[in-house]
Design a protein around this motif. Structure first.
Motif, short mmCIF file in Angstrom:
data_model
loop_
_atom_site.label_atom_id
_atom_site.label_comp_id
_atom_site.label_asym_id
_atom_site.label_seq_id
_atom_site.Cartn_x
_atom_site.Cartn_y
_atom_site.Cartn_z
N CYS A 197 0.83 -1.20 0.00
CA CYS A 197 0.00 0.00 0.00
C CYS A 197 0.87 1.26 0.00
O CYS A 197 0.64 2.18 -0.79
N ARG A 198 1.87 1.30 0.87
CA ARG A 198 2.75 2.48 0.96
C ARG A 198 3.45 2.75 -0.37
O ARG A 198 3.55 3.90 -0.82
N ARG A 201 1.11 4.12 -3.03
CA ARG A 201 0.77 5.52 -2.79
C ARG A 201 1.87 6.47 -3.26
O ARG A 201 1.63 7.67 -3.45
N THR A 207 -2.58 7.76 -7.77
CA THR A 207 -3.18 8.73 -6.86
C THR A 207 -4.68 8.51 -6.68
O THR A 207 -5.23 8.79 -5.62
N GLY A 230 -2.22 4.11 4.38
CA GLY A 230 -2.72 4.61 3.11
C GLY A 230 -3.94 3.90 2.56
O GLY A 230 -4.44 4.25 1.49
N ASP A 232 -7.80 2.96 2.05
CA ASP A 232 -9.05 3.70 2.15
C ASP A 232 -10.05 2.98 3.04
O ASP A 232 -10.85 3.63 3.74
#
Length: 257
Positions: A197-198, A201, A207, A230, A232
């Motif tokens: 995830c990091r 991002r 984005t 990061g 959602d």
């Protein structure tokens, strides 16, 4: 017969996949359908490893495993059979497992109620659900059964789905596939879902990607750490198939759970 064609497809796909997974190459798999009074009977029978008598009762439980001594478990978690049971019951039906014993094959019988002729409805074309949009979806999970089951559900719903079974392969696939949504297992051994995830991002193209943590770790600190990394949305396993489809299609509330 009043049924959701997508759900019936999921039921049969899971049963056929299960039969193929636990059968030796070259073994026959038999699919049959019959009407018995006001009931439609669907049967999938194989010549595979079979089921021990003491395991029959729990074969449809989520995360149940076949006998590890069979040499064909391959980490199978029984997610597909649990899904079969749930979808069958949503139609008011039942599912039964039969087997003469280990190494003697097995049979799964789904029974679904038929509508009386007087009340049967004329078929109507399927319309897309309000708010549903075909998406490119990446699923990353080192548990092959879990990943393939979710991929099948979302694929049958019309989405373009790709599967990765490690963190590194998820990153590589994401670069070429450019998904709209990614469902990432947190506990992958080579590269955790948090790290995937990091890194996503940090990519300019990502984005707008929606990242969903799909994990067995459901405590409050797990949810908080996922969101801080990061993600959602944080979802705890097992995820309800209907809710997942609504979430992907944009028709479900997106509260983190």
């Amino acid at each position: 017969f009043d049924a959701d064609p997508l759900r019936i497809s999921q039921i049969l796909s899971n049963l056929l996949t299960n039969a193929a997974k636990y059968s030796e190459p070259g073994c026959a798999i038999h699919l049959a359908a019959a009407v018995e009074g006001q009931t439609l009977s669907l049967s999938v029978r194989d010549e595979g490893i079979g089921i021990a008598p003491e395991s029959i009762g729990g074969i449809f439980d989520m995360f149940s495993q076949v006998d590890a001594g069979s040499g064909m478990s391959n980490g199978g978690l029984g997610i597909g059979l649990a899904l079969v049971k749930g979808l069958t019951e949503l139609h008011g039906g039942t599912v039964e497992a039969r087997s003469p014993g280990l190494r003697r094959g097995s049979e799964f019988i789904v029974r679904l109620p038929l509508l009386p002729a007087a009340t049967a409805r004329a078929p109507v074309p399927n319309a897309p659900e309000v708010g549903s949009v075909r998406q490119k979806i990446l699923i990353a999970d080192d548990n092959h059964d879990a990943a393939e089951s979710i991929a099948m559900i979302l694929g049958l719903a019309g989405h373009d789905v790709r599967v990765a079974n490690s963190g590194h392969s998820a990153l590589e696939l994401a670069q070429s596939f450019r998904p709209d949504t990614a469902l990432l297992d947190i506990g992958m051994p080579d590269l955790s879902g948090l790290e995937v995830c990091r890194r996503l991002r940090q990519e300019a193209w990502a984005t707008g990607i929606r990242l969903i943590a799909l994990t067995g770790w459901g405590q409050e600190h797990d949810r908080r750490r996922a969101l801080e990394s990061g993600f959602d949305i944080h979802l705890s396993k097992p995820v309800d198939p209907d809710y997942l489809e609504q979430l992907i299609g944009g028709t479900a509330a997106t509260a983190q759970v």
